[in-house]
Every structure is written in C-alpha cells, then in structure tokens.
Design a protein around this motif. Structure first.
Motif, short mmCIF file in Angstrom:
data_model
loop_
_atom_site.label_atom_id
_atom_site.label_comp_id
_atom_site.label_asym_id
_atom_site.label_seq_id
_atom_site.Cartn_x
_atom_site.Cartn_y
_atom_site.Cartn_z
N ILE A 120 0.88 -1.16 0.00
CA ILE A 120 0.00 0.00 0.00
C ILE A 120 0.92 1.22 0.00
CG2 ILE A 120 -2.00 -1.06 1.09
CD1 ILE A 120 -1.12 0.23 3.74
N GLY A 121 0.54 2.22 -0.74
CA GLY A 121 1.41 3.39 -0.84
C GLY A 121 0.61 4.68 -0.92
N THR A 122 1.30 5.76 -0.63
CA THR A 122 0.70 7.08 -0.71
C THR A 122 1.63 8.00 -1.48
OG1 THR A 122 1.71 7.85 1.34
CG2 THR A 122 -0.44 6.82 1.53
N LEU A 123 1.05 8.98 -2.13
CA LEU A 123 1.80 10.05 -2.79
C LEU A 123 1.17 11.37 -2.39
CD1 LEU A 123 2.11 8.59 -6.41
CD2 LEU A 123 3.91 8.71 -4.68
N ARG A 143 -2.26 23.13 -6.31
CA ARG A 143 -3.19 22.51 -5.37
C ARG A 143 -2.54 21.27 -4.77
NH1 ARG A 143 -4.34 18.05 -8.12
NH2 ARG A 143 -4.76 18.18 -10.34
N TRP A 144 -2.98 20.95 -3.57
CA TRP A 144 -2.53 19.73 -2.93
C TRP A 144 -3.21 18.54 -3.60
CZ3 TRP A 144 1.26 19.58 0.66
CH2 TRP A 144 1.60 20.77 1.28
N GLY A 145 -2.54 17.43 -3.59
CA GLY A 145 -3.12 16.19 -4.08
C GLY A 145 -2.60 15.05 -3.22
N PHE A 146 -3.47 14.10 -2.90
CA PHE A 146 -3.09 12.95 -2.07
C PHE A 146 -3.63 11.69 -2.74
CE2 PHE A 146 -4.15 9.88 1.30
CZ PHE A 146 -2.89 9.72 1.85
N ASP A 147 -2.78 10.70 -2.86
CA ASP A 147 -3.14 9.46 -3.55
C ASP A 147 -2.86 8.29 -2.62
OD1 ASP A 147 -3.50 8.17 -6.45
OD2 ASP A 147 -1.96 7.05 -5.36
N ILE A 148 -3.75 7.32 -2.62
CA ILE A 148 -3.50 6.06 -1.91
C ILE A 148 -3.74 4.93 -2.91
CG2 ILE A 148 -5.85 5.92 -0.97
CD1 ILE A 148 -4.38 4.61 1.55
N THR A 149 -2.80 3.99 -2.94
CA THR A 149 -2.81 2.92 -3.93
C THR A 149 -2.48 1.58 -3.28
OG1 THR A 149 -2.09 4.45 -5.65
CG2 THR A 149 -1.77 2.12 -6.10
N GLY A 168 -6.08 2.61 -7.17
CA GLY A 168 -5.93 3.68 -6.19
C GLY A 168 -6.98 4.74 -6.34
N VAL A 169 -6.93 5.67 -5.42
CA VAL A 169 -7.83 6.82 -5.41
C VAL A 169 -6.98 8.06 -5.17
CG1 VAL A 169 -9.77 7.91 -4.24
CG2 VAL A 169 -9.73 5.45 -4.50
N THR A 170 -7.26 9.10 -5.93
CA THR A 170 -6.57 10.38 -5.74
C THR A 170 -7.56 11.41 -5.24
OG1 THR A 170 -5.03 9.89 -7.53
CG2 THR A 170 -5.21 12.18 -6.88
#
Length: 177
Positions: A120-123, A143-149, A168-170
C-alpha cells in the motif's frame, strides 16, 4: 513491478515523457464558420530518489521517495469565427517555457510471500511548482493532491515472468486561483 518494494538501500531513477499532439476544428452553425486548432508538445523529466528502510514495520518493508518535476511545454492554439457577411475575428496564442513542477513525496509499506509481492502506498503532491493563472505552459497544479494505492505483483525471477496490477484513489485539493 507495481507491488514490489526493493531491498533496503538508496535508489535513483529517472523517467522521461514526451507528448506531441494536435487537433483541428471546422464547424458551421447557421452560416457562421468556426475554424481553429491546437498544437502541443511537452517533455517532462521525473528524477526520483527512493530509500528502502532496513528492518520491518508491521511485518513489511518501508520505502520513502521524492520526485522532482521538470518540464517544457510548447503550445500554440488559434480560432477564427467568420460571420455570414464574410467578416472574421481571430485569436491566436503561443508560448513555450521550461519550469519546475510540484514535487511529489511518497511512502509505501510492502510485503512478500514467495513469488508474490504487495504493498500500500501514498503520494503527496506539494503545490510549490510553477503555476500562474492563464499561463498555458503551467507545469505545477497549484493545489494539494493525495493518492492512496494498493498494488500486487507476481514475479518469477527464474522465468522472467512479471504480472502487476494496481488500484488507487486520488484526492485533489482545490486550486484557489
């Protein structure tokens, strides 16, 4: 190799992307002609550093990464509206520039069982890159962006077979400008 976390250590990679595209428009609505087109080229370079931590966390391996974004864009677009009487109005824009984009920070926690790897990862997109309202060569998002995959990989090093999948979802913040 989407589900693979490398062994402890420091790694550096460099990915480059080149895009070139164009489109033309011809439209007639009630005797009014609209013609135009766009031509765009972009080169984006993504140098990345990844650090694989020694030891384990929750039975898995941790990796941290940072990616810089450096890009060049060349964009030209134009449109002409011609009325029934033959008069016309034209608009043309063109710009090319090189800029730094938003850096992307990442973290992942991954596990292995035999030939199977998963993580599992995040960006996190940090909005400090070049962005200016109305600039067609923007590289940053402002803009901020956060992703989980979540990702999984089957890797057979003897045969060279590798199969990977990721989902994943951003979550994108709002550009206040």
């Amino acid at each position: 190799m989407a589900g693979f976390i490398p062994p402890p250590g420091t790694y550096v990679s460099n990915a480059s992307y080149y895009y070139s595209g164009s489109s033309d428009l011809e439209l007639n609505i009630g005797g009014i002609d609209l013609t135009g087109g766009i031509d765009a080229d972009a080169y984006i370079n993504l140098p990345t550093a990844l650090w694989g931590a020694p030891g384990k966390v929750c039975g898995g391996h941790v990796a941290l990464s940072a990616t810089a974004v450096i890009g060049w864009k060349d964009v030209s677009a134009g449109a002409t509206v011609t009325g029934p009487g033959g008069g016309d109005v034209s608009v043309n824009i063109q710009d090319d520039a090189t800029h730094f984009g938003d850096p992307v920070l990442g973290a992942a926690l991954g596990w292995q069982e035999g030939k199977w790897y998963w993580n599992i990862g995040t960006l996190l997109n940090v909005p400090v890159g070049y962005w200016e309202k109305g600039d067609i060569t923007n590289i940053g998002f402002n803009r901020w962006g956060f992703d989980i995959t979540g990702a999984v990989t089957y890797l057979d090093m003897q045969s060279g077979v590798e199969l990977s999948g990721a989902a994943g979802v951003t979550f994108n913040g709002e550009n206040p400008d």
